[in-house]
Design an enzyme around this catalytic site. Structure first.
Site, PDB file in Angstrom:
ATOM      1  CG  ASN A   9      -1.766   1.159   1.474  1.00 48.12           C
ATOM      2  OD1 ASN A   9      -1.698   2.257   0.567  1.00 48.12           O
ATOM      3  ND2 ASN A   9      -2.396   1.385   2.539  1.00 48.12           N
ATOM      4  CE  LYS A  11       0.171   3.346   5.150  1.00 49.87           C
ATOM      5  NZ  LYS A  11       0.141   3.698   6.306  1.00 49.87           N
ATOM      6  CG  HIS A  96      -5.927   1.776   5.490  1.00 50.29           C
ATOM      7  ND1 HIS A  96      -5.245   2.816   6.222  1.00 50.29           N
ATOM      8  CD2 HIS A  96      -4.750   0.825   5.291  1.00 50.29           C
ATOM      9  CE1 HIS A  96      -4.047   2.343   6.560  1.00 50.29           C
ATOM     10  NE2 HIS A  96      -3.734   1.367   5.906  1.00 50.29           N
ATOM     11  CD  GLU A  98      -2.852   5.399   6.982  1.00 51.46           C
ATOM     12  OE1 GLU A  98      -2.720   5.498   5.602  1.00 51.46           O
ATOM     13  OE2 GLU A  98      -1.832   4.748   7.527  1.00 51.46           O
ATOM     14  CD  GLU A 168      -3.785  -2.879   7.604  1.00 47.10           C
ATOM     15  OE1 GLU A 168      -2.521  -2.877   7.084  1.00 47.10           O
ATOM     16  OE2 GLU A 168      -4.282  -1.686   7.530  1.00 47.10           O
ATOM     17  N   GLY A 174       2.385   1.768  10.818  1.00 47.38           N
ATOM     18  CA  GLY A 174       3.148   3.002  10.761  1.00 47.38           C
ATOM     19  C   GLY A 174       4.223   3.493  12.066  1.00 47.38           C
ATOM     20  CB  SER A 214       5.273  -2.054  11.858  1.00 45.82           C
ATOM     21  OG  SER A 214       4.819  -0.636  12.068  1.00 45.82           O
TER      22      SER A 214
HETATM   23  C1  PEP Z   1      -0.900  -0.048   5.990  1.00 39.97           C
HETATM   24  O1  PEP Z   1      -0.598   1.143   5.419  1.00 39.97           O
HETATM   25  O2  PEP Z   1      -1.875  -0.597   6.021  1.00 39.97           O
HETATM   26  C2  PEP Z   1       0.384  -0.400   7.023  1.00 39.97           C
HETATM   27  C3  PEP Z   1       0.152  -1.557   7.547  1.00 39.97           C
HETATM   28  O3  PEP Z   1       1.292   0.391   6.951  1.00 39.97           O
HETATM   29  P1  PEP Z   1       2.929   0.037   7.639  1.00 39.97           P
HETATM   30  O4  PEP Z   1       3.071  -1.264   7.368  1.00 39.97           O
HETATM   31  O5  PEP Z   1       3.565   1.347   7.402  1.00 39.97           O
HETATM   32  O6  PEP Z   1       2.627  -0.007   9.231  1.00 39.97           O
END
Ligand code: PEP
Length: 252
Positions: A9, A11, A96, A98, A168, A174, A214
């Site tokens: 992803n 983003k 997501h 976010e 998630e 992040g 992460s």
């Molecule tokens: C994500 O954006 O879905 C995500 C898991 O980000 P990161 O791997 O940076 O934690």
């Protein structure tokens, strides 16, 4: 047997030249990969160009969002799922954290997006996950059950076959803080159990449940060695093709 699925992803990162360069490098690195499915999700305006560079490869094109609305109409700034399909997108990430957090997406909106995507012939990656305070309050399973119940409302057994779930935990996205393989497995098992209750054991056994938060080359193998973890949704570590390939090349 569920084929593992690794999704990058991107983003709201990268200019077009960097997106193309990364996709082309990834295509080269992944040319011999058959053990897992791979997808990358650039921003909307890069989809067509990146998709053209991936044509004929083993990397699927994914979008990061779609409109709640199916019918082409006066919705300034929105992109319909059918338009994504039209430019070669195969998967769309929906719900997501976010988008839930910064763009006030509700479970109801997410359900409309899921239906619009499926109706348009896209596969869905539905994101669920609890915040740190919800986990600390012991509400993690209630939160994820609610997100699944509403997100998947009205979907048939056939529809569910085109859906992957991405667990998630918001506190791990992040932040550099990954859920332990055991914490993640516990939730993945819960999700599969929920799908078994609502759509049947056979369907639940087929749905891919990805972990996101992460994920890096150093921790991916521990996560993917868990019984119910079928892949990863990767943010930061997917931006560099070689690092992302390090995740794709996990060993179990
Ligand atoms: C994500 O954006 O879905 C995500 C898991 O980000 P990161 O791997 O940076 O934690």
């Amino acid at each position: 047997m569920r084929k593992p699925f690794i999704v990058g992803n991107w983003k709201m990162h990268k200019f077009l030249s960097d997106a193309v360069e990364t996709a082309v490098r990834l295509r080269k690195l992944c040319s011999g990969v058959t053990h897992c499915d791979i997808a990358i999700a650039p921003v909307f305006v890069h989809l067509k160009v990146v998709g053209d560079r991936l044509e004929g490869s083993n990397i699927f094109l994914a979008a990061q969002n779609c409109s709640t609305e199916m019918k082409h109409a006066a919705h300034t700034g929105e992109v319909a799922a059918s338009m994504l399909k039209d430019v070669g997108v195969s998967y769309v990430i929906i719900g997501h954290s976010e988008r839930r957090q910064y763009y006030a997406e509700t479970d109801e909106m997410i359900n409309k997006k899921v239906k619009a995507a499926l109706y348009s012939g896209l596969n869905v990656i539905l994101c669920v996950g609890e915040t740190l305070s919800e986990r600390d309050d012991g509400q993690l399973f209630d939160v994820v059950r609610r997100q699944l119940k509403h997100g998947l409302e009205g979907l048939s057994r056939n529809d569910i076959a085109k859906v992957s779930i991405a667990y998630e935990p918001v506190w791990a996205i992040g932040t550099g803080r990954t859920a332990t393989p055991e914490q993640a497995q516990q939730m993945h098992e819960f999700i599969r159990g929920y799908l078994g209750e609502t759509h049947g054991e056979d369907v639940a056994e087929r749905v891919r449940i990805l972990y996101g938060g992460s994920v890096k080359p150093e921790n991916v193998s521990g996560l993917l060695s868990q019984r119910d973890i079928d892949g990863a949704l990767v943010g930061g570590a997917s931006l560099d093709a070689d690092t992302f390939f390090g995740i794709i090349s996990y060993e179990i």
